[in-house]
Design an enzyme around this catalytic site. Sequence first.
Site, PDB file in Angstrom:
ATOM      1  N   TYR A 229      13.241  -3.759   1.742  1.00 54.97           N
ATOM      2  CA  TYR A 229      13.145  -4.757   0.661  1.00 54.97           C
ATOM      3  C   TYR A 229      14.493  -5.051   0.018  1.00 54.97           C
ATOM      4  O   TYR A 229      14.518  -5.690  -1.034  1.00 54.97           O
ATOM      5  CB  TYR A 229      12.230  -4.263  -0.464  1.00 54.97           C
TER       6      TYR A 229
ATOM      7  N   CYS B 189      20.695   5.141  14.046  1.00 55.49           N
ATOM      8  CA  CYS B 189      21.465   4.168  14.828  1.00 55.49           C
ATOM      9  C   CYS B 189      20.998   2.737  14.575  1.00 55.49           C
ATOM     10  O   CYS B 189      20.562   2.039  15.488  1.00 55.49           O
ATOM     11  CB  CYS B 189      21.307   4.505  16.295  1.00 55.49           C
ATOM     12  N   GLU B 190      21.036   2.331  13.323  1.00 51.09           N
ATOM     13  CA  GLU B 190      20.679   0.958  12.980  1.00 51.09           C
ATOM     14  C   GLU B 190      21.589   0.507  11.864  1.00 51.09           C
ATOM     15  O   GLU B 190      21.837   1.265  10.912  1.00 51.09           O
ATOM     16  CB  GLU B 190      19.236   0.880  12.443  1.00 51.09           C
TER      17      GLU B 190
ATOM     18  N   TYR C 110       6.526   5.443  -3.145  1.00 51.59           N
ATOM     19  CA  TYR C 110       6.802   4.821  -1.849  1.00 51.59           C
ATOM     20  C   TYR C 110       8.081   5.386  -1.223  1.00 51.59           C
ATOM     21  O   TYR C 110       8.827   4.681  -0.564  1.00 51.59           O
ATOM     22  CB  TYR C 110       6.885   3.291  -1.991  1.00 51.59           C
TER      23      TYR C 110
ATOM     24  N   GLU D  17      -5.238   0.716 -11.316  1.00 50.62           N
ATOM     25  CA  GLU D  17      -4.770   1.433 -10.120  1.00 50.62           C
ATOM     26  C   GLU D  17      -3.249   1.549 -10.115  1.00 50.62           C
ATOM     27  O   GLU D  17      -2.585   1.077  -9.186  1.00 50.62           O
ATOM     28  CB  GLU D  17      -5.221   0.672  -8.860  1.00 50.62           C
ATOM     29  N   PRO D  18      -2.663   2.176 -11.118  1.00 51.39           N
ATOM     30  CA  PRO D  18      -1.200   2.249 -11.160  1.00 51.39           C
ATOM     31  C   PRO D  18      -0.659   3.265 -10.159  1.00 51.39           C
ATOM     32  O   PRO D  18      -1.252   4.319  -9.944  1.00 51.39           O
ATOM     33  CB  PRO D  18      -0.927   2.736 -12.585  1.00 51.39           C
ATOM     34  N   GLY D  19       0.451   2.922  -9.550  1.00 49.46           N
ATOM     35  CA  GLY D  19       1.117   3.862  -8.661  1.00 49.46           C
ATOM     36  C   GLY D  19       2.541   4.074  -9.145  1.00 49.46           C
ATOM     37  O   GLY D  19       2.875   5.045  -9.822  1.00 49.46           O
TER      38      GLY D  19
HETATM   39  N1  LLP Z   1      -3.869  -1.144  -5.811  1.00 46.00           N
HETATM   40  C1  LLP Z   1      -3.747  -1.796  -4.632  1.00 46.00           C
HETATM   41  C2  LLP Z   1      -4.912  -2.416  -4.035  1.00 46.00           C
HETATM   42  C3  LLP Z   1      -2.476  -1.849  -4.005  1.00 46.00           C
HETATM   43  O1  LLP Z   1      -2.368  -2.502  -2.842  1.00 46.00           O
HETATM   44  C4  LLP Z   1      -1.361  -1.235  -4.608  1.00 46.00           C
HETATM   45  C5  LLP Z   1      -0.052  -1.292  -3.966  1.00 46.00           C
HETATM   46  C6  LLP Z   1      -1.552  -0.557  -5.838  1.00 46.00           C
HETATM   47  C7  LLP Z   1      -2.814  -0.547  -6.406  1.00 46.00           C
HETATM   48  C8  LLP Z   1      -0.437   0.143  -6.556  1.00 46.00           C
HETATM   49  O2  LLP Z   1       0.573  -0.713  -6.928  1.00 46.00           O
HETATM   50  P1  LLP Z   1       1.764  -0.201  -7.877  1.00 46.00           P
HETATM   51  O3  LLP Z   1       1.175   0.154  -9.220  1.00 46.00           O
HETATM   52  O4  LLP Z   1       2.391   0.979  -7.234  1.00 46.00           O
HETATM   53  O5  LLP Z   1       2.674  -1.363  -7.926  1.00 46.00           O
HETATM   54  N2  LLP Z   1       5.882  -0.192  -0.525  1.00 46.00           N
HETATM   55  C9  LLP Z   1       6.172  -1.115  -1.598  1.00 46.00           C
HETATM   56  C10 LLP Z   1       5.012  -1.273  -2.535  1.00 46.00           C
HETATM   57  C11 LLP Z   1       3.751  -1.713  -1.861  1.00 46.00           C
HETATM   58  C12 LLP Z   1       2.589  -1.769  -2.786  1.00 46.00           C
HETATM   59  C13 LLP Z   1       1.305  -1.908  -2.052  1.00 46.00           C
HETATM   60  N3  LLP Z   1       0.148  -1.889  -2.873  1.00 46.00           N
HETATM   61  C14 LLP Z   1       7.425  -0.649  -2.321  1.00 46.00           C
HETATM   62  O6  LLP Z   1       8.023   0.344  -1.912  1.00 46.00           O
HETATM   63  O7  LLP Z   1       7.877  -1.318  -3.249  1.00 46.00           O
END
Ligand code: LLP
Length: 419
Positions: free
Chosen positions: A316, A342-343, A371, A273-275
Amino acid sequence: MHHFFYRNNELYCEDVPIRMIAEKVGTPFYLYSHATLKRHFLIFNEAFEGLERLVCFSAKSNTNLAVLKLFKSLGSGLDIVSGGELYRGLKAGFSPDKIVYSGVGKRIHEIDYALEAGILMFNVESLEELELIDKRAGFLRTEAPVAIRVNPDIDPKTHPYISTGLKKNKFGIDMETAIDGYKVASRLKNINIVGIDCHIGSQITESKPFIDALESLKNLINELRQIGIQIKYMDMGGGLGITYNDESPPHPREYARAIVDSLKGSHLHLILEPGRVIVGNAGILVSRVLFRKSGKVKEFVIADAGMNDLLRPTLYDAFHAIEPVVRTEDKPITADVVGPICETGDFLAVDRKIPDVKKGDLFAVMSAGAYGFTMSSNYCSRPRAAEVMVRDDRFHVVRDREIYEDLVDGESLPPFLDD
Ligand code: LLP
């Protein structure tokens, strides 16, 4: 490798000068490179050659329909975490049997929607959720394919807000309880156990935590086999990190090699599940300098993009490189790049050595494809930015900049205030 580079001191996305897009579209806007998105997906997917696998792009990192559609056309599946993401996924044409659904708080209407659509599997995060899914499947006269999301208690060594596989985190079910969960699941009439799942965190920059998680899952699969429970899908989640500044995460091929070596001959069907690793460095945020201001102790670059557009630095303390859209010979400055909100926390960079961008200049906030837009908001009644995709020498607005009417859309006055 991405397709944002300088040609004659001008920043280009593929064959399009970014300055030209800004003139036509206005600022701020998110900009995605089609070639980079495609390349990243293909490299990731091909890295697992030799294994039966399904790469499910993690929608939460970037849900733009054009981005989703591109991955769908490359054979991707989708990792979702809400009914809204399922809606987008189906709209982008994903086949439901390539969609996996994680999340600790699935609601009844979301579960029903996913059951009716016929998704590949639910990644179940609690025993109460398991019972609810069984009930809803019974009500809808269907069977729910499930995996249990286990929490392997592994430290992914990342920011605490995005670490998910530790005992103290809300995600998944601990290893011991997971066995009981599978036993319960095997007795439930409307549940079909198909997999096992974990996701230990995000922006992980070493391979070891993934391998440790993999070994834990393999052990659990063996234990389950001994009690007659067969697992088909092993979902390793996402989490592979990228370079924002000076991080050196493993290349997807290196990350994949260890997994492929460990799973070869196992008959398990791998899901990933890469994002971030796919979209993070395939997108930037383009902003214009509104003003410069010299404070008593700091220099400020006041930009037209703020924390409502890109929350990561605020939330973060995340680092995003700031690059000029037109390079000059001027000496760099040290400044805070701040937004109009305004923060005090409204910043894109703090005490950063950056190019000497002046009033009216454009700059790019790099590595903003993951993100970025998905975490943007209307805080301070700021319309959300446009999203643009470049392919070769053309750009396409793939989401219009919001307008003021969008801000009040859906709001209404109760009769006692309606004059
Ligand atoms: N699968 C699940 C169940 C997840 O909760 C996530 C991310 C992914 C896959 C994808 O993860 P990745 O490959 O993108 O690392 N908003 C934060 C990141 C939160 C990630 C939440 N879950 C940021 O901007 O760094």
